[in-house]
Design an enzyme around this catalytic site. Structure first.
Site, short mmCIF file in Angstrom:
data_model
loop_
_atom_site.label_atom_id
_atom_site.label_comp_id
_atom_site.label_asym_id
_atom_site.label_seq_id
_atom_site.Cartn_x
_atom_site.Cartn_y
_atom_site.Cartn_z
N LYS A 36 0.84 -1.21 0.00
CA LYS A 36 0.00 0.00 0.00
C LYS A 36 0.87 1.26 0.00
O LYS A 36 0.58 2.23 -0.70
CB LYS A 36 -0.93 0.00 1.22
CG LYS A 36 -2.12 -0.94 1.02
CD LYS A 36 -2.88 -1.25 2.28
CE LYS A 36 -3.95 -2.30 1.97
NZ LYS A 36 -4.56 -2.91 3.12
N GLN A 92 -5.23 -2.04 9.33
CA GLN A 92 -5.09 -3.35 8.71
C GLN A 92 -5.69 -4.43 9.62
O GLN A 92 -5.29 -4.55 10.78
CB GLN A 92 -3.60 -3.62 8.44
CG GLN A 92 -3.33 -4.87 7.64
CD GLN A 92 -3.85 -4.79 6.21
OE1 GLN A 92 -3.64 -3.80 5.51
NE2 GLN A 92 -4.56 -5.83 5.77
N ASP A 142 -11.56 2.32 3.50
CA ASP A 142 -11.92 0.91 3.30
C ASP A 142 -13.43 0.75 3.15
O ASP A 142 -13.90 -0.31 2.75
CB ASP A 142 -11.47 0.08 4.53
CG ASP A 142 -10.17 -0.68 4.28
OD1 ASP A 142 -9.85 -0.91 3.10
OD2 ASP A 142 -9.49 -1.03 5.26
#
Ligand code: NAP
Length: 282
Positions: free
Chosen positions: A49, A93, A118
């Site tokens: 990322k 995460q 997200d």
């Protein structure tokens, strides 16, 4: 013989478009990625990322925290990032380390929905439900992008999504519905799965079981999208779909690797760009 959907090439094209859009902004977008503990797979994702962000001109901050960092400290960090104008997107995460006092739902709820790149916050989930959204969850968004790029229009088609998770299956079904597909969602308790999948013009498998979707479960000429990322007995990355057999029957098929994975990565960049634009950085 199916057309192989090249997620890697499409992701590279999308990434270049994002890079150009980022270059034209008044201020650079910023993404904060929080990694708690030392899960090796999560480490790989976080590193990729950051690399993606750097390639597109997106500023990124990484918070690599010990497993024992704790829920309260994590919530405080998120609160600070919620108020940091340099940061447009916050990503925690998952999964958080097991055996500690983490409450993933509380963590996701603590992220400012405007920075929830997200799209896991219930506010954003609700907006997806009504079809009025700023962010889409990255994997289903990537799938829609691939369908569009290959001219596969869900309108009026029978769409079957295998898997009903909050991050893939459910939002995927909703996006196909928004695009006028007639959608069926299957899961572990669906009887006669093959009978359902055989009806699909567009079949999306998001389960995590190697070899689940065999050629006899696929309609001739269908678009088959394999979201899964599994390891075969030799440790090689593979999906749910028996690629070799199904590609002889399907109209389109995504490979694993090289299909949904790269598209998921690039959709995070797009979400960060959208957040920055919504934050007035355009
Ligand atoms: P998940 O939360 O474990 O959900 C799996 C779903 O599959 C569940 O809804 C489960 O049903 C269903 N299922 C299990 N066995 C089944 C069976 N025999 N027949 C039909 N349905 C069955 O997984 P996820 O997070 O959605 O991820 C799914 C897969 O996608 C995984 O391989 C994951 O690694 C991959 N993934 C890939 C990307 C990417 O970037 N390409 C991103 C995210 C996830 P129940 O609800 O009844 O248990």
């Amino acid at each position: 013989m199916a057309i192989i959907i090249d997620g890697k090439a499409l992701a590279a094209k999308c990434k270049e478009e994002i890079r150009q859009q980022v270059a034209s902004l008044k201020r650079r977008p910023g993404l904060a990625v929080i990694l708690v503990g030392n899960n090796p797979a999560s480490r790989v994702y976080v590193t990729s990322k950051e690399k993606d962000c750097a390639e597109c001109g997106i500023y990124s901050e990484e918070y690599a925290l010990p497993a024992e960092f704790g829920q309260e400290a994590l919530l405080e960090l998120i609160d600070t990032l919620n108020h940091n104008a340099e940061i447009d997107g916050i990503l925690v995460q998952l999964p958080l380390p097991k055996g500690y006092d983490y409450d993933e739902q509380e963590v996701l709820l603590s992220i400012d929905p405007r920075k929830d790149v997200d799209a896991f916050h219930p506010y954003n989930v609700g907006r997806i439900m009504i079809g009025d959204y700023t962010f889409l969850p990255c994997t289903p968004a990537g799938v829609m992008e691939m369908l569009d790029a290959y001219g596969i229009d869900p309108a009026g088609k029978k769409c079957v999504v295998v898997g009903r998770s909050n991050i893939v299956g459910k939002p995927q079904a909703m996006l196909l519905l928004h695009r006028h597909g007639t959608v069926t969602i299957c899961h572990s308790r669906t009887p006669e799965l093959a009978a359902v999948t055989r009806e699909a013009d567009i079949l999306v498998s998001a389960v995590g079981k190697t070899g689940l979707i065999t050629a006899d479960m696929v309609k001739e000429g269908a678009a088959v999208i394999d979201v899964a990322m599994n390891r075969d007995e030799n440790g090689k990355l593979c999906g749910d779909v028996d690629f070799q057999a199904v590609k002889e029957k399907a109209g389109w098929i995504t490979p694993v690797p090289g299909g949904c994975g790269p598209m998921t990565r690039v959709m995070l960049l797009r979400n960060t760009l959208s957040a920055a634009l919504a934050n007035g950085k355009g």
